[in-house]
Motif scaffolding. Structure first.
Motif, PDB file in Angstrom:
ATOM      1  N   PRO A 209       0.826  -1.223   0.000  1.00 47.46           N
ATOM      2  CA  PRO A 209       0.000   0.000   0.000  1.00 47.46           C
ATOM      3  C   PRO A 209       0.855   1.266   0.000  1.00 47.46           C
ATOM      4  O   PRO A 209       0.486   2.276  -0.590  1.00 47.46           O
ATOM      5  N   GLU A 210       2.039   1.180   0.638  1.00 45.41           N
ATOM      6  CA  GLU A 210       2.914   2.353   0.707  1.00 45.41           C
ATOM      7  C   GLU A 210       3.406   2.782  -0.686  1.00 45.41           C
ATOM      8  O   GLU A 210       3.730   3.953  -0.902  1.00 45.41           O
ATOM      9  N   PHE A 211       3.480   1.802  -1.609  1.00 50.63           N
ATOM     10  CA  PHE A 211       3.923   2.119  -2.969  1.00 50.63           C
ATOM     11  C   PHE A 211       2.956   3.107  -3.606  1.00 50.63           C
ATOM     12  O   PHE A 211       3.356   4.103  -4.217  1.00 50.63           O
ATOM     13  N   MET A 212       1.661   2.844  -3.441  1.00 51.52           N
ATOM     14  CA  MET A 212       0.656   3.749  -3.992  1.00 51.52           C
ATOM     15  C   MET A 212       0.741   5.122  -3.324  1.00 51.52           C
ATOM     16  O   MET A 212       0.652   6.164  -3.994  1.00 51.52           O
ATOM     17  N   ALA A 213       0.926   5.120  -2.001  1.00 48.24           N
ATOM     18  CA  ALA A 213       1.019   6.394  -1.281  1.00 48.24           C
ATOM     19  C   ALA A 213       2.194   7.223  -1.795  1.00 48.24           C
ATOM     20  O   ALA A 213       2.075   8.439  -2.000  1.00 48.24           O
ATOM     21  N   GLU A 214       3.340   6.567  -2.023  1.00 44.42           N
ATOM     22  CA  GLU A 214       4.518   7.278  -2.517  1.00 44.42           C
ATOM     23  C   GLU A 214       4.312   7.772  -3.949  1.00 44.42           C
ATOM     24  O   GLU A 214       4.794   8.847  -4.314  1.00 44.42           O
ATOM     25  N   LEU A 215       3.585   7.002  -4.761  1.00 48.17           N
ATOM     26  CA  LEU A 215       3.299   7.444  -6.133  1.00 48.17           C
ATOM     27  C   LEU A 215       2.441   8.709  -6.121  1.00 48.17           C
ATOM     28  O   LEU A 215       2.681   9.651  -6.898  1.00 48.17           O
ATOM     29  N   PHE A 216       1.443   8.740  -5.243  1.00 49.03           N
ATOM     30  CA  PHE A 216       0.612   9.934  -5.137  1.00 49.03           C
ATOM     31  C   PHE A 216       1.433  11.126  -4.640  1.00 49.03           C
ATOM     32  O   PHE A 216       1.217  12.264  -5.063  1.00 49.03           O
ATOM     33  N   LYS A 217       2.374  10.847  -3.743  1.00 53.18           N
ATOM     34  CA  LYS A 217       3.229  11.929  -3.237  1.00 53.18           C
ATOM     35  C   LYS A 217       4.053  12.537  -4.388  1.00 53.18           C
ATOM     36  O   LYS A 217       4.312  13.742  -4.419  1.00 53.18           O
ATOM     37  N   MET A 218       4.439  11.694  -5.332  1.00 49.01           N
ATOM     38  CA  MET A 218       5.212  12.177  -6.480  1.00 49.01           C
ATOM     39  C   MET A 218       4.343  12.961  -7.462  1.00 49.01           C
ATOM     40  O   MET A 218       4.801  13.912  -8.088  1.00 49.01           O
ATOM     41  N   GLU A 219       3.072  12.567  -7.578  1.00 46.81           N
ATOM     42  CA  GLU A 219       2.187  13.184  -8.567  1.00 46.81           C
ATOM     43  C   GLU A 219       1.432  14.393  -8.030  1.00 46.81           C
ATOM     44  O   GLU A 219       1.010  15.263  -8.804  1.00 46.81           O
ATOM     45  N   VAL A 220       1.220  14.449  -6.697  1.00 48.19           N
ATOM     46  CA  VAL A 220       0.397  15.519  -6.103  1.00 48.19           C
ATOM     47  C   VAL A 220       1.286  16.409  -5.230  1.00 48.19           C
ATOM     48  O   VAL A 220       1.674  16.006  -4.130  1.00 48.19           O
ATOM     49  N   PRO A 221       1.630  17.600  -5.685  1.00 43.83           N
ATOM     50  CA  PRO A 221       2.518  18.481  -4.905  1.00 43.83           C
ATOM     51  C   PRO A 221       1.980  18.789  -3.507  1.00 43.83           C
ATOM     52  O   PRO A 221       2.752  18.937  -2.559  1.00 43.83           O
ATOM     53  N   GLU A 222       0.645  18.868  -3.378  1.00 43.78           N
ATOM     54  CA  GLU A 222       0.050  19.190  -2.070  1.00 43.78           C
ATOM     55  C   GLU A 222       0.348  18.111  -1.035  1.00 43.78           C
ATOM     56  O   GLU A 222       0.474  18.406   0.160  1.00 43.78           O
ATOM     57  N   ILE A 223       0.458  16.851  -1.473  1.00 50.34           N
ATOM     58  CA  ILE A 223       0.796  15.768  -0.547  1.00 50.34           C
ATOM     59  C   ILE A 223       2.263  15.877  -0.153  1.00 50.34           C
ATOM     60  O   ILE A 223       2.621  15.754   1.022  1.00 50.34           O
ATOM     61  N   TYR A 224       3.122  16.140  -1.127  1.00 52.32           N
ATOM     62  CA  TYR A 224       4.555  16.287  -0.867  1.00 52.32           C
ATOM     63  C   TYR A 224       4.810  17.434   0.115  1.00 52.32           C
ATOM     64  O   TYR A 224       5.677  17.345   0.986  1.00 52.32           O
ATOM     65  N   GLU A 225       4.028  18.513  -0.026  1.00 52.65           N
ATOM     66  CA  GLU A 225       4.224  19.696   0.825  1.00 52.65           C
ATOM     67  C   GLU A 225       3.539  19.564   2.177  1.00 52.65           C
ATOM     68  O   GLU A 225       3.719  20.419   3.050  1.00 52.65           O
ATOM     69  N   GLY A 226       2.740  18.519   2.378  1.00 49.47           N
ATOM     70  CA  GLY A 226       2.091  18.301   3.665  1.00 49.47           C
ATOM     71  C   GLY A 226       0.748  18.991   3.820  1.00 49.47           C
ATOM     72  O   GLY A 226       0.133  18.928   4.891  1.00 49.47           O
ATOM     73  N   ILE A 227       0.261  19.630   2.758  1.00 51.00           N
ATOM     74  CA  ILE A 227      -1.051  20.279   2.836  1.00 51.00           C
ATOM     75  C   ILE A 227      -2.150  19.220   2.857  1.00 51.00           C
ATOM     76  O   ILE A 227      -3.157  19.346   3.553  1.00 51.00           O
ATOM     77  N   ILE A 228      -1.938  18.158   2.095  1.00 44.34           N
ATOM     78  CA  ILE A 228      -2.851  17.006   2.085  1.00 44.34           C
ATOM     79  C   ILE A 228      -2.097  15.810   2.648  1.00 44.34           C
ATOM     80  O   ILE A 228      -0.927  15.606   2.339  1.00 44.34           O
ATOM     81  N   GLU A 229      -2.778  15.046   3.485  1.00 40.48           N
ATOM     82  CA  GLU A 229      -2.146  13.864   4.080  1.00 40.48           C
ATOM     83  C   GLU A 229      -2.909  12.607   3.680  1.00 40.48           C
ATOM     84  O   GLU A 229      -4.150  12.600   3.660  1.00 40.48           O
ATOM     85  N   ILE A 230      -2.159  11.567   3.348  1.00 43.03           N
ATOM     86  CA  ILE A 230      -2.770  10.260   3.087  1.00 43.03           C
ATOM     87  C   ILE A 230      -2.907   9.545   4.422  1.00 43.03           C
ATOM     88  O   ILE A 230      -1.916   9.223   5.071  1.00 43.03           O
ATOM     89  N   LYS A 231      -4.134   9.301   4.861  1.00 39.43           N
ATOM     90  CA  LYS A 231      -4.372   8.712   6.176  1.00 39.43           C
ATOM     91  C   LYS A 231      -4.406   7.187   6.143  1.00 39.43           C
ATOM     92  O   LYS A 231      -4.066   6.536   7.129  1.00 39.43           O
ATOM     93  N   ALA A 232      -4.837   6.613   5.034  1.00 41.51           N
ATOM     94  CA  ALA A 232      -4.919   5.142   4.953  1.00 41.51           C
ATOM     95  C   ALA A 232      -4.982   4.717   3.499  1.00 41.51           C
ATOM     96  O   ALA A 232      -5.489   5.453   2.649  1.00 41.51           O
ATOM     97  N   VAL A 233      -4.438   3.527   3.234  1.00 42.17           N
ATOM     98  CA  VAL A 233      -4.470   2.950   1.884  1.00 42.17           C
ATOM     99  C   VAL A 233      -4.827   1.479   1.997  1.00 42.17           C
ATOM    100  O   VAL A 233      -4.312   0.775   2.877  1.00 42.17           O
ATOM    101  N   ALA A 234      -5.698   1.014   1.132  1.00 45.75           N
ATOM    102  CA  ALA A 234      -6.031  -0.418   1.060  1.00 45.75           C
ATOM    103  C   ALA A 234      -5.994  -0.821  -0.406  1.00 45.75           C
ATOM    104  O   ALA A 234      -6.527  -0.102  -1.264  1.00 45.75           O
TER     105      ALA A 234
END
Length: 534
Positions: A209-234
């Motif tokens: 699941p962490e692979f998907m979270a890291e991919l989103f972090k690469m594609e979504v600048p707001e996640i990388y900057e901490g404005i948006i947080e990924i709370k859970a992945v399934a």
């Protein structure tokens, strides 16, 4: 081969070349050379001698020395590397135990076997240095994404060239029916890095699941900057996934930011994951609300949460049942992974049937125990009464709101309920005594006769027996067996006792027996509170 002035500088040049090729410290290569030359010298002068070699870091000159250590006469074992205080007086002024005498010895001629042995030592040291460098390079990269090139496939496992080493993508970490050919580029998640005897092992994953979270972090600048947080992945790798996100900026929609303009951001992740369908869900602190979101696209009528059991019941319209469960249970399984709760889905018809069954059971209870007719018993249940205790000890005013109940009827109802409860308690205590219940537990004073009867039936008959019980043995709980949650029934669970109450009861019993000092317990609690405050 002798170490002559002609090839002294060659040693340093060789060390530099090897270090540069393997990307390791030249000092490590020179130390390996020193060790290999010392080993060759020992084969010439004798294995029991302590021969050491030092290579000058500037000139490349190798100096061979023999070292002898001064030891107590009673401890003298190796005459070639040790000597007594008396013997040392020939070489040293005022020698003491622990002193060393160093003398230079002539360089050795290295034969073919000695040269081969020296080469093996150097290669071994270089390999070890290379492994240490590789481990240091990758140990802090666990939990990140890495790009590599496929080298080969072995029994379904893919060996990946990650630049300065090799990593392994096991077949159970690949997505679905993925297959790779040599020289294919591949992007993976570094799941683990371990130091093993055969060198550092880098384990990759594309299903984590962490692979998907890291991919989103690469594609979504707001996640990388901490404005948006990924709370859970399934994830159900290669098929479907759910990801819960929250925004810490009210002006930014977390779902919209992750989807991107015309779905560009989420589509980039989908393409990397071989077409895996992704549901992006707004995270909510309120568990029932979050679950309703997690079960999308199905509609939910009602949610009943049991926090203690980490279990939740979801009621959906009859026509929504198959959508809520999903193909092969995929939708509800992913929602369960996302929320960390066991989910039971039922239709409105099922819930209605269950409520009717519970209504009939409670009606029958009041009819049998209180000698009431069916209509009057149904009135009690309709007003929310579920047990005899509620009828016996509720405020009279709550009974008077029932149609047709006056003061005399209310008092009669309560008297009947109390008589029944007292008779049941007396019978339960007599049965517990007949089973061997002892006074130490019977007089504990914090449990009902029915609870004592249940304990006695389970062979808990003394206060000592009770004090050795674990809280989950009394209140019940859940354990994980091979990845599945399994229910553990508690002895006192039918009486509604919680884990905290069970802990308090057991602790009280231990204090009463003198097994625990209350003062020490207070000190421990105080220390825990201070740690929590820090």
């Amino acid at each position: 081969m002798a170490i002559t002035s002609a090839n002294q500088l060659e040693l340093l040049q060789t060390a530099e070349a090897v270090a540069r090729e393997k990307m390791i410290d030249p000092v490590l290569v020179i130390e390996a050379m020193e060790e290999s030359l010392a080993r060759a010298a020992k084969s010439r002068y004798g294995a029991e001698m302590d021969i050491r070699v030092a290579i000058d870091r500037k000139t490349g000159k190798a100096t061979f020395t023999r070292v002898r250590t001064v030891v107590d006469e009673a401890e003298l074992e190796n005459y070639q590397a040790e000597m007594t205080v008396e013997q040392a007086k020939l070489y040293l002024d005022d020698p003491k135990v622990g002193d060393t005498f160093v003398e230079e010895v002539p360089p050795v001629e290295m034969g073919r076997i000695a040269a081969q042995s020296a080469k093996q030592v150097i290669l071994q040291k270089v390999r070890e240095a290379e492994r240490d460098r590789q481990f240091e390079q990758f140990k802090d990269r666990a939990g990140t994404i890495i790009n590599g090139v496929v080298k080969r496939e072995e029994y379904g496992n893919v060996i990946v060239d990650v630049g300065s080493g090799e990593a392994i993508l096991r077949r159970n970490e690949k997505i679905g029916r993925e297959s790779y050919r040599p020289n294919d580029r591949i992007r993976c998640f570094i799941k683990d890095v371990r130091r093993e005897a055969r060198g550092p092992q880098i384990f990759l994953s594309r299903t984590a699941p962490e692979f998907m979270a890291e991919l989103f972090k690469m594609e979504v600048p707001e996640i990388y900057e901490g404005i948006i947080e990924i709370k859970a992945v399934a994830r159900d790798p290669g098929s479907r996934a759910k990801i819960a996100v929250i925004s810490y900026d009210n002006s930014i929609d977390p779902v919209g930011a992750c989807v991107g303009m015309r779905g560009s951001r989420v589509q980039a992740v989908v393409n990397e994951l071989q077409g895996e369908k992704i549901d992006i869900i707004p995270w909510n602190e309120d568990v029932p609300t979050f679950l309703v979101n997690a079960l999308q696209p199905a509609e939910v009528s009602k949610v009943v949460l049991d926090e203690e059991a980490e279990r939740i019941e979801v009621v959906v319209p009859d026509e929504q049942l198959s959508l809520a469960i999903g193909r092969r249970g995929q939708n509800v399984r992913l929602a369960s992974q996302l929320t960390g709760l066991e989910i039971e889905i039922m239709t409105e018809a099922d819930e209605s049937e269950r409520r009717q069954r519970e209504f009939e059971l409670r009606t029958k209870l009041f009819m049998d125990k209180l000698d009431l007719d069916e209509f009057f018993a149904q009135l009690l249940v309709s007003e929310g009464f579920t047990t005899l205790e509620e009828v016996a000890y509720v405020e009279v005013d709550e009974l008077l709101v029932i149609e047709g109940v006056d003061d005399d009827t209310a008092n009669e109802l309560q008297a009947r309920a109390r008589d029944i409860l007292e008779a049941d308690a007396k019978a339960a205590m007599e049965n517990a005594r007949s089973l061997g219940l002892e006074d130490s537990l019977a007089e504990f004073g914090e449990m009902s006769p029915q609870m004592l009867e249940a304990l006695a039936k389970d062979d808990v008959k003394t206060l000592e027996d009770f004090a050795t019980c674990a809280d989950w043995e009394l209140a019940g709980g859940w354990t994980s067996v091979e990845g599945e949650r399994v229910k553990d029934d508690g002895i006192l669970e039918p009486f509604g006792i919680t884990l905290e109450e069970a802990q308090d009861l057991v602790m009280s019993a231990r204090i009463q027996l003198g097994w625990i000092d209350p003062a020490e317990l207070e000190t421990a609690d105080h220390d825990v509170e201070e740690e929590d405050a820090e």
